[in-house]
Design a protein around this motif. Structure first.
Motif, PDB file in Angstrom:
ATOM      1  N   VAL A   1       0.846  -1.203   0.000  1.00  0.00           N
ATOM      2  CA  VAL A   1       0.000   0.000   0.000  1.00  0.00           C
ATOM      3  C   VAL A   1       0.879   1.250   0.000  1.00  0.00           C
ATOM      4  N   VAL A   2       1.892   1.265   0.867  1.00  0.00           N
ATOM      5  CA  VAL A   2       2.774   2.429   0.975  1.00  0.00           C
ATOM      6  C   VAL A   2       3.533   2.666  -0.333  1.00  0.00           C
ATOM      7  N   LEU A   3       4.077   1.605  -0.908  1.00  0.00           N
ATOM      8  CA  LEU A   3       4.885   1.756  -2.122  1.00  0.00           C
ATOM      9  C   LEU A   3       4.025   2.146  -3.327  1.00  0.00           C
ATOM     10  N   LYS A   4       2.795   1.678  -3.358  1.00  0.00           N
ATOM     11  CA  LYS A   4       1.906   2.051  -4.458  1.00  0.00           C
ATOM     12  C   LYS A   4       1.526   3.530  -4.398  1.00  0.00           C
ATOM     13  N   GLU A   5       1.640   4.117  -3.226  1.00  0.00           N
ATOM     14  CA  GLU A   5       1.333   5.548  -3.081  1.00  0.00           C
ATOM     15  C   GLU A   5       2.441   6.440  -3.633  1.00  0.00           C
ATOM     16  N   LEU A   6       3.623   5.866  -3.819  1.00  0.00           N
ATOM     17  CA  LEU A   6       4.747   6.659  -4.327  1.00  0.00           C
ATOM     18  C   LEU A   6       4.529   6.986  -5.796  1.00  0.00           C
ATOM     19  N   ASP A   7       4.690   8.238  -6.138  1.00  0.00           N
ATOM     20  CA  ASP A   7       4.572   8.670  -7.531  1.00  0.00           C
ATOM     21  C   ASP A   7       5.854   9.423  -7.868  1.00  0.00           C
ATOM     22  N   PHE A   8       6.725   8.769  -8.612  1.00  0.00           N
ATOM     23  CA  PHE A   8       8.039   9.355  -8.873  1.00  0.00           C
ATOM     24  C   PHE A   8       7.986  10.513  -9.867  1.00  0.00           C
TER      25      PHE A   8
ATOM     26  N   LYS B   1       5.889  12.834  -9.088  1.00  0.00           N
ATOM     27  CA  LYS B   1       5.501  13.879  -8.128  1.00  0.00           C
ATOM     28  C   LYS B   1       6.415  13.750  -6.911  1.00  0.00           C
ATOM     29  N   PRO B   2       7.572  14.404  -6.932  1.00  0.00           N
ATOM     30  CA  PRO B   2       8.567  14.257  -5.856  1.00  0.00           C
ATOM     31  C   PRO B   2       8.017  14.480  -4.451  1.00  0.00           C
ATOM     32  N   GLU B   3       6.975  15.289  -4.328  1.00  0.00           N
ATOM     33  CA  GLU B   3       6.443  15.564  -2.986  1.00  0.00           C
ATOM     34  C   GLU B   3       5.886  14.300  -2.330  1.00  0.00           C
ATOM     35  N   THR B   4       5.445  13.323  -3.133  1.00  0.00           N
ATOM     36  CA  THR B   4       4.922  12.077  -2.563  1.00  0.00           C
ATOM     37  C   THR B   4       6.051  11.240  -1.975  1.00  0.00           C
ATOM     38  N   ILE B   5       7.275  11.495  -2.401  1.00  0.00           N
ATOM     39  CA  ILE B   5       8.435  10.771  -1.878  1.00  0.00           C
ATOM     40  C   ILE B   5       8.984  11.500  -0.655  1.00  0.00           C
ATOM     41  N   LYS B   6       9.145  12.811  -0.784  1.00  0.00           N
ATOM     42  CA  LYS B   6       9.772  13.593   0.279  1.00  0.00           C
ATOM     43  C   LYS B   6       8.940  13.635   1.558  1.00  0.00           C
ATOM     44  N   SER B   7       7.668  13.356   1.416  1.00  0.00           N
ATOM     45  CA  SER B   7       6.809  13.383   2.606  1.00  0.00           C
ATOM     46  C   SER B   7       6.929  12.102   3.430  1.00  0.00           C
ATOM     47  N   LYS B   8       7.606  11.096   2.893  1.00  0.00           N
ATOM     48  CA  LYS B   8       7.729   9.817   3.590  1.00  0.00           C
ATOM     49  C   LYS B   8       8.944   9.805   4.523  1.00  0.00           C
ATOM     50  N   ASP B   9       8.858   8.988   5.538  1.00  0.00           N
ATOM     51  CA  ASP B   9      10.008   8.731   6.408  1.00  0.00           C
ATOM     52  C   ASP B   9      10.853   7.671   5.700  1.00  0.00           C
ATOM     53  N   LEU B  10      11.850   8.123   4.951  1.00  0.00           N
ATOM     54  CA  LEU B  10      12.619   7.186   4.131  1.00  0.00           C
ATOM     55  C   LEU B  10      13.516   6.284   4.969  1.00  0.00           C
TER      56      LEU B  10
ATOM     57  N   SER C   1      11.285   0.875  -6.718  1.00  0.00           N
ATOM     58  CA  SER C   1      11.395   2.031  -5.826  1.00  0.00           C
ATOM     59  C   SER C   1      12.847   2.298  -5.458  1.00  0.00           C
ATOM     60  N   PHE C   2      13.610   1.240  -5.165  1.00  0.00           N
ATOM     61  CA  PHE C   2      15.029   1.432  -4.879  1.00  0.00           C
ATOM     62  C   PHE C   2      15.743   2.070  -6.071  1.00  0.00           C
ATOM     63  N   TYR C   3      15.357   1.659  -7.263  1.00  0.00           N
ATOM     64  CA  TYR C   3      15.982   2.207  -8.474  1.00  0.00           C
ATOM     65  C   TYR C   3      15.787   3.725  -8.533  1.00  0.00           C
ATOM     66  N   TYR C   4      14.553   4.169  -8.358  1.00  0.00           N
ATOM     67  CA  TYR C   4      14.291   5.611  -8.436  1.00  0.00           C
ATOM     68  C   TYR C   4      14.831   6.359  -7.218  1.00  0.00           C
ATOM     69  N   PHE C   5      14.787   5.724  -6.055  1.00  0.00           N
ATOM     70  CA  PHE C   5      15.358   6.360  -4.862  1.00  0.00           C
ATOM     71  C   PHE C   5      16.824   6.723  -5.085  1.00  0.00           C
ATOM     72  N   THR C   6      17.579   5.790  -5.678  1.00  0.00           N
ATOM     73  CA  THR C   6      19.018   6.022  -5.858  1.00  0.00           C
ATOM     74  C   THR C   6      19.304   6.863  -7.089  1.00  0.00           C
ATOM     75  N   LYS C   7      18.640   6.580  -8.183  1.00  0.00           N
ATOM     76  CA  LYS C   7      18.930   7.291  -9.434  1.00  0.00           C
ATOM     77  C   LYS C   7      18.513   8.757  -9.372  1.00  0.00           C
ATOM     78  N   ASP C   8      17.413   9.029  -8.697  1.00  0.00           N
ATOM     79  CA  ASP C   8      16.883  10.397  -8.658  1.00  0.00           C
ATOM     80  C   ASP C   8      17.297  11.176  -7.413  1.00  0.00           C
ATOM     81  N   GLY C   9      18.184  10.602  -6.609  1.00  0.00           N
ATOM     82  CA  GLY C   9      18.763  11.335  -5.499  1.00  0.00           C
ATOM     83  C   GLY C   9      17.882  11.516  -4.279  1.00  0.00           C
TER      84      GLY C   9
END
Length: 305
Positions: free
Chosen positions: A34-41, A43-52, A78-86
């Protein structure tokens, strides 16, 4: 002295994430989905709002899930975009590579076949590769950790015995292909020592000669690692001799066992590899001597038939 203080601070930051792990309640697979499906790469704000810090801990805990959607489509992507997109900072990536390199991840159940531990190993390799790729540009890992990752990339392929590609109902394991991806990234790293080139080639050769016939383009992925060695500056004579020795080993198997399934599996792997490798070298306009060696091997097989 200053270097020692820096190292202490650096590892203190990693330990903060490790200690935080005990504070988080482990999510179920369904909760993490559920949490990972909410991520929209997009829309960076959906990532930055999470406790990474929390999220990457949860993802690593489920990295070997037998559910393909969670393991492959959600966690790895998700790991791919987390690392590639900083999105991840250096301490988070240090935590990830240290964790994925341990005995509960990259080497969990190493040497076993046909059990589910392969998913943890195979998908840990991909995370390590992603972080080595980032470190190649930013060099945030300690020399000790980077060298450990490089050495482990070789050791993993030497010890991996579960060579399944696609597993029905559970999705991709693809351990040899993923391990080859990791080895290629290790070779590209600035701290890779060309003195390891021969061991890398022998490791790749060992994968080609494992007791299986590859059907999911593992040979193509292994070629990436060999090309990385060439681009690193490996002497082509070493490559030519390695190809010749591989062919001799397969011929020796035929002479010893005859036309057995054991021989055919290894011969199939060798031929698929050298044919694909020949054209990769041709397209790159490289490896002239090696291409001649491959031509000789294939011609001798035609004559023998």
């Amino acid at each position: 002295m200053v270097g020692n203080i820096f190292k202490q601070v650096k590892y203190a930051k990693i330990n903060m994430i490790t200690q935080a792990k005990d504070e988080y309640e482990l999510m179920t697979a369904e909760q993490l989905k559920v949490v990972l499906k909410e991520l929209d790469f997009k829309k960076p704000e959906t990532i930055k709002s999470k406790d990474l810090d929390q999220l990457i801990i949860q993802m690593v805990e489920h990295i070997g899930s037998t559910e393909a959607q969670l393991r492959d489509k959600l966690i790895y992507t998700s790991f791919y975009y987390f690392t590639k997109d900083g999105y991840l900072n250096h301490k988070q990536m240090e935590y990830l590579i240290e964790t994925c390199l341990d005995q509960k991840h990259l080497f969990l159940g190493i040497g076993s076949t046909n059990d589910d531990s392969v998913f943890t190993r195979a998908f840990s390799t991909l995370v390590i590769a992603l972080i080595l790729d980032r470190d190649r540009e930013e060099q945030f890992l300690s020399e000790e950790m980077a060298l450990k990752a490089i050495e482990s990339s070789i050791l993993y392929l030497q010890k991996e015995e579960d060579t399944r590609g696609y597993v029905e109902e559970k999705g991709w394991a693809h351990s040899i292909a993923h391990g080859a991806d990791l080895l290629a990234e290790a070779v590209k790293h600035p701290l890779f020592d060309l003195a390891l080139a021969s061991e890398c080639l022998n490791t790749i050769g060992g994968c080609i000669l494992k007791d299986t016939a590859y059907v999911d383009e593992e040979d193509e992925r292994l070629i990436y690692a060999v090309i990385a060695l060439l681009e690193k500056g490996m002497d082509e004579n070493l490559l030519k001799e390695w190809i010749a020795n591989l062919s001799k080993k397969v011929t020796d198997i035929k002479n010893k066992t005859g036309y057995t399934p054991y021989f055919f599996r290894k011969n199939t792997n060798l031929n698929q590899f050298i044919k694909s490798f020949y054209f990769r070298l041709l397209f790159l306009n490289d490896g002239f001597q090696t291409r001649q060696e491959i031509e000789g091997i294939l011609k001798s097989q035609i004559i023998a038939d």
